[in-house]
Every structure is written in C-alpha cells, then in structure tokens.
Design an enzyme around this catalytic site. Structure first.
Site, PDB file in Angstrom:
ATOM      1  N   GLU A 142       0.845  -1.193   0.000  1.00  0.00           N
ATOM      2  CA  GLU A 142       0.000   0.000   0.000  1.00  0.00           C
ATOM      3  C   GLU A 142       0.884   1.249   0.000  1.00  0.00           C
ATOM      4  O   GLU A 142       1.770   1.369   0.853  1.00  0.00           O
ATOM      5  CB  GLU A 142      -0.904  -0.016   1.239  1.00  0.00           C
ATOM      6  CG  GLU A 142      -1.908  -1.156   1.218  1.00  0.00           C
ATOM      7  CD  GLU A 142      -2.446  -1.507   2.606  1.00  0.00           C
ATOM      8  OE1 GLU A 142      -2.264  -0.712   3.553  1.00  0.00           O
ATOM      9  OE2 GLU A 142      -3.035  -2.591   2.741  1.00  0.00           O
ATOM     10  N   LEU A 154      -6.055  -1.800  -0.744  1.00  0.00           N
ATOM     11  CA  LEU A 154      -5.875  -1.939   0.699  1.00  0.00           C
ATOM     12  C   LEU A 154      -6.359  -3.328   1.120  1.00  0.00           C
ATOM     13  O   LEU A 154      -7.520  -3.509   1.476  1.00  0.00           O
ATOM     14  CB  LEU A 154      -6.671  -0.836   1.403  1.00  0.00           C
ATOM     15  CG  LEU A 154      -6.171  -0.411   2.775  1.00  0.00           C
ATOM     16  CD1 LEU A 154      -6.764   0.930   3.157  1.00  0.00           C
ATOM     17  CD2 LEU A 154      -6.470  -1.452   3.834  1.00  0.00           C
ATOM     18  N   GLU A 206      -4.462  -6.629   2.938  1.00  0.00           N
ATOM     19  CA  GLU A 206      -3.217  -7.243   3.416  1.00  0.00           C
ATOM     20  C   GLU A 206      -3.104  -8.720   3.060  1.00  0.00           C
ATOM     21  O   GLU A 206      -2.015  -9.211   2.766  1.00  0.00           O
ATOM     22  CB  GLU A 206      -3.065  -7.051   4.928  1.00  0.00           C
ATOM     23  CG  GLU A 206      -2.736  -5.620   5.349  1.00  0.00           C
ATOM     24  CD  GLU A 206      -3.951  -4.714   5.454  1.00  0.00           C
ATOM     25  OE1 GLU A 206      -5.086  -5.208   5.272  1.00  0.00           O
ATOM     26  OE2 GLU A 206      -3.772  -3.510   5.717  1.00  0.00           O
ATOM     27  N   PRO A 241      -4.068 -10.168   8.896  1.00  0.00           N
ATOM     28  CA  PRO A 241      -4.746 -10.836   7.766  1.00  0.00           C
ATOM     29  C   PRO A 241      -3.775 -11.604   6.869  1.00  0.00           C
ATOM     30  O   PRO A 241      -4.186 -12.526   6.165  1.00  0.00           O
ATOM     31  CB  PRO A 241      -5.390  -9.677   6.996  1.00  0.00           C
ATOM     32  CG  PRO A 241      -5.508  -8.575   7.985  1.00  0.00           C
ATOM     33  CD  PRO A 241      -4.321  -8.713   8.895  1.00  0.00           C
ATOM     34  N   HIS A 298      -0.398   0.466  15.929  1.00  0.00           N
ATOM     35  CA  HIS A 298       0.724   0.859  15.068  1.00  0.00           C
ATOM     36  C   HIS A 298       2.059   0.566  15.760  1.00  0.00           C
ATOM     37  O   HIS A 298       3.100   1.016  15.306  1.00  0.00           O
ATOM     38  CB  HIS A 298       0.666   2.354  14.728  1.00  0.00           C
ATOM     39  CG  HIS A 298      -0.411   2.709  13.746  1.00  0.00           C
ATOM     40  ND1 HIS A 298      -1.749   2.483  13.987  1.00  0.00           N
ATOM     41  CD2 HIS A 298      -0.347   3.275  12.517  1.00  0.00           C
ATOM     42  CE1 HIS A 298      -2.454   2.909  12.950  1.00  0.00           C
ATOM     43  NE2 HIS A 298      -1.625   3.381  12.046  1.00  0.00           N
TER      44      HIS A 298
END
Lengths: 326, 328
Positions: A29, A58, A60, A89, A129
């Site tokens: 991405e 988008l 994964e 994912p 994150h």
C-alpha cells in the site's frame, strides 16, 4: 559512502536488490508514488518503473497472497505491510501457503518472498501501530524472521532476506528508522543467514536483544561497564531459525543472561531462548535467566506505552539482579 | 459454438475417467488404503470443462475437489492417489509443473491466481491463471480481495466458482444473500456469468471465451458454474445428516455424464460397444495407477526435514541428526 538512517539503508538495499535482479519487485500500500508511509520505497517507482513497483489495493491478505503467486512464478517479491498491527490478515497466507509451498510440492514450487513491516513501539503512534508480532511468525516452520537494529545491519539483512530462496518476514523497528545514521557502503554484501551479531564483547553477563531494544541493551552495557560489570551484547537478528551456537557460546562463558524483548513476555521468542539455554548450559549458569519484556497487557496507547515496554532502567535492574547486586 | 464430436467424446471420456477414479479412491479409502478423500461426484463437467478450455502453458490453481481438471492437465492418477494417500510427493507432478497443488484452506489460493496472472502480465506472456473454487469460498475475504485486485489491475485471470450448492452442510442460500454468485464480479469490475455447469459444452465454451479475453489483455472474468455435489463433502462426512435423499435423487436428472452420453448417442457417435470399451480401458488404467501408487517406495522418514527450507538451518540439522525413525 554516506551516513544513512535505517529507513534510507532499507531503501538502498531495495534499490540494490532491484538493480541486481530483475525478478525483484516491490508491492504494497502506498509504496509507489508516495514511497511508503515511512519512505522506505521512496524513488523506486521513478527508478525502476511501474513494472517493478506496484501500489496495491488496501488488502493485506492479498498483498501476501499475490506475493506467493509471483514467487511461485519465479519473481522475488518484496511486499510491504504498512504497520505490523495490520499484518494479521496476512498470517494465513504466510502460514498456510508461503511457509509450506516448498514442502508440499517437494520443491517443485517455492516461495522466495519477503514480507516487510515496521515493528514495535516507541514512536507515539496510534493504536495498533506499535505491535511486535515476531513470535507469531517465529513459531512457523518454513519461515525466516529477521529484525535489524542498525542501518548497516538493516541493509545487509534485507539483502540476505531478498536473496534467500525461502519466505522471510522482515520486521523493521520503527523507533530506529530515523534514530541515527551511520556510514553504510552500498556494496551489495549480505549478512550471513541465521547468524546473530555479537555487538559488544563481555565477560560477566550476556544481554540478548533484537530489533528496537538493541540500542537500549548497548546503552545498558555502557552503564554496567561504569559499575565494573562487563556485559556482552548479542543481537539475535534472526529469530527463526535462532543462532543457538552463538547464544550457547556466550552464556556458557559469562554464566549470566538477560533477555530484552519488546514483545509481550509470555510465549515470546525470549522464552524459546531461555529454554535453549536451560537445555544446554543450565549447569554453567551462575544466576537465573532474566527476561525483560513488555508486560502481558494489551499494549497501551502512547501515554502509557513507555510504562509497558522494556526500559533501560528495567534492563539494568535485571542485569544487577543477575550479578547479585540488586 | 458446439464442440466437434471428437472433442465432445474427449470431454465425455475425461468426465467418465474422473468419476471412475473418484469411485476407486473412495473404495481405497473405505478399505484403509487411502486417506480422507474429497469426491467430485456430479460436478465433473465444471472441472473437466474448464481445464479443457486452457492451454498447456496456462496455470491451474485448483480447489481440493478438482480431480477432473488436474487429470486433464496431466497430473497422473497415481500422483493424485499419492497426495490423498498422505504423501507430499503427490503434488510434485511430473506433468503440469507450474500448476498449483490443491488448496486445502478454502479460497485462499485466489490471491495466488492474481499473483500468477500478474507474473504473466509483467512478462507480457499470453498466458492465463485459472482458479477454481467452490460456492463456500465466495464468502471469504481472500476471494473478494483477489477478485478486486485482479479487476483493478486487469489481470489475465479466470475465476470459476463451482457452485455445487453445499459447503459441507451449509447450502448456498445460507452462504449469501446475493442473487447469484456471478454478481460478485460486479463489485470487482469484471464480467460475471452464471451458467449451467452440468453442460460440459457450455462450460468449455464459456471458459474459452473468458480465457481468450484474458489472453487478449481485456482482464479477468468470473464464471459461476451451477452444479451439484452428489456425494458427501469428503469420506469423513455423512451428508444424510443434513440433506434429503430426495433432493439428491432429483439432482441425478441433471447428471452431466448421462447428459453428455445422451447427446453423443443422439449424434450417433456413441453406443454400447464404445461405452463398454471405454469403461474397460478406464478400469485398467485406474488399476495400473493403483498399482503404481501401491508400489511407490515410502519416503524415508528423515526426509520430513528436507523440504522445509532450501538448505537445512543449523537448528533443524541438529534435530535431523538426533532423529530416530523408530521413536514414532
């Protein structure tokens, strides 16, 4: 030779690998025009063109899955997952397909791919994150897992990962992306596979670390030296497979071991390291093995994050306990 | 465009071979000579028809029920038996070397088809990736992601949903509220078409059109081929627990093999003699395959270590050195 940050070193390794081998392609991405959210792929689209660098939708699971298909066709895809908290994912693709393609076809089809992702905390980022999922991958036969801890090691480990004929999960400590720079020769030399780095020799104690906490271990060793304690610092670099020989040699000599791990404590790679040491050098240990890790709590948001992750203070306390100086 | 009579005979024979192979595999499983096996009884026209529309240089990404397609592509029956008999070497086919092994997780091979198709596109090769999966797979994110990516990149891929109406005990009506599975193509910006998957000529014709389109750079397609899973999900399943016998009996009227045979007979191209000759020929070929399967020397147990990585890492070499087959 120029001083580069880790993210620049990663960019340099990607460019080098792409220049050397036309089968190396980059996907993920925002890796194209934007150059990746951390700029790891900056300039690659301009230099190598749209047939080598692709922005993906988008998705994964598909990023990893498309890489599996490309790899089976002889490409060497380097796929980027934008943050390690969004890598889950892709786990199915890595475990159910990438890791076992060679085995289940007896080598007819293989999967020479790299799945890159930023890893770990320390940058006050948003929820999910700052994850450290390395143990999830390190448990899987057929995968390799590598984490760099300096610009030079990032460059050489990534080249090793890309050239390896098997799938590698390459986790890049976000907190080190721009934490400092060093001279890295763009000479195309890869780090050896599956080998730890002894970053600082020592005699009294072995500090074992990887990824984002390596600089913390080095700083702790410096402090310990001031206290008259000689700490050896081992950067594991590869968590799957583990360089047991280097670990055993070091701890057999020092008799003490503190493992620093940014991921949650239980079931982490540190547990595997401790188990191997217990199996091989228990009789050489002068103190119990210590683990300094994130607590087994859901990783807090930035305001409390530092309280959960390992700190130099906790590392020093563990080292002093191991030395009987608590 | 109807198939030539010779071509139709070829399709008929392949469907019959698939069914006979299937019956033999189940018999072998029931007598302890094969592991769990997923029967393709009733849906042979989809698997065979799609493969028949492909060129040798295309790449097939099959589900675990696509014996028909795999045999058509040149996988040896002994190799297939080896796989279902629990031996990894069964997926090291001598024939279609670039075809994928069956995907055991449902639908997770769809993104691989996008990757293979991307490889063809990048190399500017006129080849197509063909991915077969079942109706259950269309509920999975992997399939949605793969269709989407293939659509947006206009990849040379053909996705075929073999809608056999049942995902183990879940009927397709409980799988989706979509009017047809073919409509899932709309969201991915590709043509989607639902066809009678028990009409082998229609399957070949539709797949051939989709393949030609993909080969010509016009992008991917989705085909929903309606058929019916006449057998249990696998040899470990008992469909009578959740499905009426009456429904299954009614479906036999649609049997693709009987339909094709009737057509050949109507064309005057098939009769009792041909049928008997073919059945004997197939039985003999299957017997020979079973013999080759049974005669395949076992893998030395220590080889379990040897294909996890290209080169044995130190820690695995250590485990291999300490390994004793007699410990199992």
């Amino acid at each position: 030779m120029a001083a580069v940050t880790m993210v620049q070193a990663i960019n340099m390794a990607l460019a080098r690998a792409m220049a050397e081998d036309p089968q190396v392609v980059v996907l993920g991405e925002d890796v194209g025009r934007d150059g990746g959210v951390f700029r790891a792929t900056e300039g690659l689209l301009d230099r190598f063109g749209a047939d080598r660098v692709f922005d993906t939708p988008l998705a994964e699971a598909a990023i990893a899955g498309v890489a599996v298909g490309l790899a089976a066709q002889g490409f060497r895809p380097v796929a980027e997952i934008q943050f390690s908290g969004f890598i889950y994912p892709a786990l199915d693709q890595m475990i159910s397909h990438a890791a076992r393609m060679r085995n289940r076809t007896r080598g007819r089809l293989t999967c020479p791919m790299v799945l890159r992702a930023p890893n770990g905390g320390g940058i006050r980022a948003a929820e999910l994150h700052s994850e450290s999922p390395e143990a999830l991958f390190a448990h899987v036969p057929g995968l390799r897992v590598a984490l760099p801890s300096s610009p030079e090691r990032a460059y050489r480990l990534l080249l090793a990962a890309i050239r390896d004929p098997d799938p590698v999960v390459f986790l890049e400590p976000t907190r080190l992306y721009r934490a400092g720079s060093e001279d890295v020769a763009d000479d195309g030399k890869a780090a050896p596979l599956d080998r730890a780095f002894v970053l600082r020799p020592g005699e009294d104690l072995t500090l074992v670390a990887w990824g984002g906490v390596v600089p913390m271990a080095l700083a702790a060793a410096e402090r310990l030296a001031e206290e008259g304690i000689s700490a050896e610092v081992v950067d594991m670099a590869w968590l799957k497979p583990l360089d047991t020989a280097t670990l055993i040699e070091s701890v057999a000599r020092t008799g003490r071991c503190v493992i620093a791990q940014e991921a949650a404590r239980s079931g982490g790679v540190g547990a595997e390291i401790a188990a191997r040491l217990a199996e091989r050098v228990l009789d050489r240990l002068a103190a119990p093995i210590e683990r300094v890790a994130a607590y087994d709590a859901v990783l807090p948001y930035p305001r409390l994050e530092a309280h959960c992750l390992p700190s130099e203070t906790r590392l020093l306390a563990a080292a002093r306990r191991a030395m009987g100086r608590a | 465009m109807a198939q030539s009579t010779d071509a139709l005979i070829g399709l008929y024979r392949a469907m019959c071979l698939t069914r006979a192979f299937d019956a033999k595999a189940i018999a072998l499983q029931r007598t302890g000579r094969l592991g769990t096996f997923a029967s393709s009884l009733g849906q042979e026209a989809v698997s065979v028809g799609v493969a028949a529309a492909m060129r040798p240089e295309d790449v097939l990404l099959p589900s675990f029920r696509d014996h028909g397609a795999m045999l058509w592509r040149g996988v040896d029956m002994a190799e297939s038996l080896l796989y279902w008999g629990g031996d990894e070497r069964g997926s090291d086919f001598a024939g279609p070397r670039q075809d994928f092994p069956v995907s055991v997780p449902v639908g997770t091979h769809a993104p691989h088809a996008a990757g293979v198709a991307l490889a063809f596109k990048l190399r500017r090769e006129p080849r197509v990736a063909v991915c077969l999966f079942g109706d259950g797979a269309t509920s999975k994110g992997d399939v949605a992601e793969a269709l989407n990516i293939a659509g947006v990149w206009r990849l040379p891929a053909v996705f075929v949903v073999c809608n056999n109406r049942w995902a183990i005990s879940t009927p397709v009506e409980r799988q989706t509220a979509a009017e047809t599975l073919a409509r899932k193509a709309d969201a991915a910006g590709m043509p989607g078409e639902r066809i009678d998957g028990n009409d082998v000529e229609l399957v070949v014709e539709t797949a051939a059109r989709a393949l030609a389109r993909a080969r010509d750079g016009q992008g991917p397609s989705l085909i929903e081929a309606l058929t019916y899973r006449m057998g249990d999900h696998t040899t470990a399943d008992d469909a009578r627990r959740y499905r009426d016998d009456a429904e299954v009996s009614r479906q036999w009227a649609q049997d693709p093999i009987a339909r094709t045979r009737r057509r050949l007979v109507d064309l005057g191209a098939w009769g009792k003699a041909q049928e008997e000759g073919m059945l004997a020929e197939h039985a003999a070929a299957i017997e020979r395959a079973v013999e080759r399967y049974a005669a395949t020397p076992a893998q030395p147990p220590v080889t379990l270590f040897d294909y996890t990585y290209a080169n044995l890492p130190a820690e695995l070499a250590e485990q291999r050195a300490a390994f004793r087959p007699e410990d199992a």
